[in-house]
Design a protein around this motif. Sequence first.
Motif, short mmCIF file in Angstrom:
data_model
loop_
_atom_site.label_atom_id
_atom_site.label_comp_id
_atom_site.label_asym_id
_atom_site.label_seq_id
_atom_site.Cartn_x
_atom_site.Cartn_y
_atom_site.Cartn_z
N ARG A 286 -56.90 -61.70 47.45
CA ARG A 286 -56.37 -62.69 46.36
C ARG A 286 -56.05 -61.96 45.16
N LEU A 287 -57.04 -61.09 44.53
CA LEU A 287 -56.87 -60.95 43.29
C LEU A 287 -55.82 -59.71 43.18
N LYS A 288 -55.45 -59.08 44.27
CA LYS A 288 -54.37 -58.14 44.45
C LYS A 288 -53.28 -58.75 44.37
N LYS A 289 -52.91 -59.70 45.09
CA LYS A 289 -51.72 -60.77 45.06
C LYS A 289 -51.66 -61.40 43.65
N LYS A 290 -52.76 -61.87 42.98
CA LYS A 290 -52.53 -62.35 41.76
C LYS A 290 -51.89 -61.30 40.96
N ASN A 291 -52.40 -60.04 40.83
CA ASN A 291 -52.02 -58.87 39.91
C ASN A 291 -50.62 -58.54 40.19
N VAL A 292 -50.10 -58.53 41.38
CA VAL A 292 -48.80 -58.22 41.82
C VAL A 292 -47.95 -59.19 41.20
N GLN A 293 -48.30 -60.63 41.25
CA GLN A 293 -47.59 -61.73 40.70
C GLN A 293 -47.45 -61.51 39.16
N LEU A 294 -48.66 -61.36 38.35
CA LEU A 294 -48.63 -60.99 36.95
C LEU A 294 -47.85 -59.96 36.64
N GLU A 295 -47.99 -58.98 37.44
CA GLU A 295 -47.01 -57.64 36.81
C GLU A 295 -45.34 -58.08 37.04
N GLU A 296 -45.20 -58.95 38.14
CA GLU A 296 -43.65 -59.34 37.94
C GLU A 296 -43.29 -59.96 37.01
N GLU A 297 -44.33 -60.99 36.48
CA GLU A 297 -44.01 -61.94 35.45
C GLU A 297 -43.99 -61.24 34.00
N ASN A 298 -44.86 -60.18 33.96
CA ASN A 298 -45.08 -59.41 32.86
C ASN A 298 -43.66 -58.53 32.49
N ASN A 299 -42.95 -58.02 33.76
CA ASN A 299 -41.74 -57.15 33.68
C ASN A 299 -40.67 -58.17 33.30
N LEU A 300 -40.50 -59.48 33.81
CA LEU A 300 -39.61 -60.47 33.24
C LEU A 300 -39.76 -60.62 31.87
N LEU A 301 -40.94 -60.86 31.38
CA LEU A 301 -41.01 -61.39 29.91
C LEU A 301 -40.50 -60.18 28.96
N LYS A 302 -40.92 -58.99 29.58
CA LYS A 302 -40.48 -57.84 28.78
C LYS A 302 -38.80 -57.57 28.82
N LEU A 303 -38.17 -57.90 29.93
CA LEU A 303 -37.05 -57.97 29.84
C LEU A 303 -36.20 -58.96 29.03
N LYS A 304 -36.86 -60.36 29.11
CA LYS A 304 -36.42 -61.34 28.13
C LYS A 304 -36.54 -60.92 26.80
N ILE A 305 -37.76 -60.33 26.31
CA ILE A 305 -37.72 -59.93 25.15
C ILE A 305 -36.62 -58.93 24.40
N GLU A 306 -36.43 -57.95 25.39
CA GLU A 306 -35.48 -56.88 25.32
C GLU A 306 -34.18 -57.48 24.97
#
Length: 134
Positions: free
Chosen positions: A83-103
Motif C-alpha cells: 500500500r505504501l509503495k502504491k501511495k509513494n508512486v502516486q505522490l511522486e507522479e503528483e509531485n512531478n505534475l506540480l513541478k511542471l505546473k510551477i515551471e
Amino acid sequence: MESLKNSLKMPLFGNTFSPKKTPPRKSASLSSLHTLDRSTREIELGLDYGPPVMNIGGQSWKFEEGQWMTESGGNAPSRELQRLKKKNVQLEEENNLLKLKIEILLDMLTETTVEYHLMEKEVEDVKTLHRRKK
C-alpha cells in the motif's frame, strides 16, 4: 563392381524411408468436470473459488489485486508495504505534475514581466516624445 552394389541392396526395404501417416488425435478433454451437472460442480468446486494460492519455499503466496502477496509470517507488514509503495508512486507522479505546473507558471510570469517592461518603456518613450514637441 556395379553388380556387387546391386547385390548388396536389400530388396525387402526400399531406398527411401517413408513412415506411415499417423491418424489425427481426437481432441477429448482430460477433465471430467464438463460431464458433471451444475449442482455437483458447485459441491466439488464450491461457489467461491477465491484468489489463487501457492506455497514456495515454506512461504504461502496469494494473488490479490494484480500482485502476489505473502500470507505467512508478516502478512500485515507486506500488505502495508504494498500500500505504501502504491501511495509513494502516486505522490511522486503528483509531485512531478506540480513541478511542471510551477515551471509553466514561472514561464508565464517571465513573459508577462517582459511584456510589462516593454510597454512601460514605450509609454516613457511616448511621454518623452510628447514633451519634446511642446
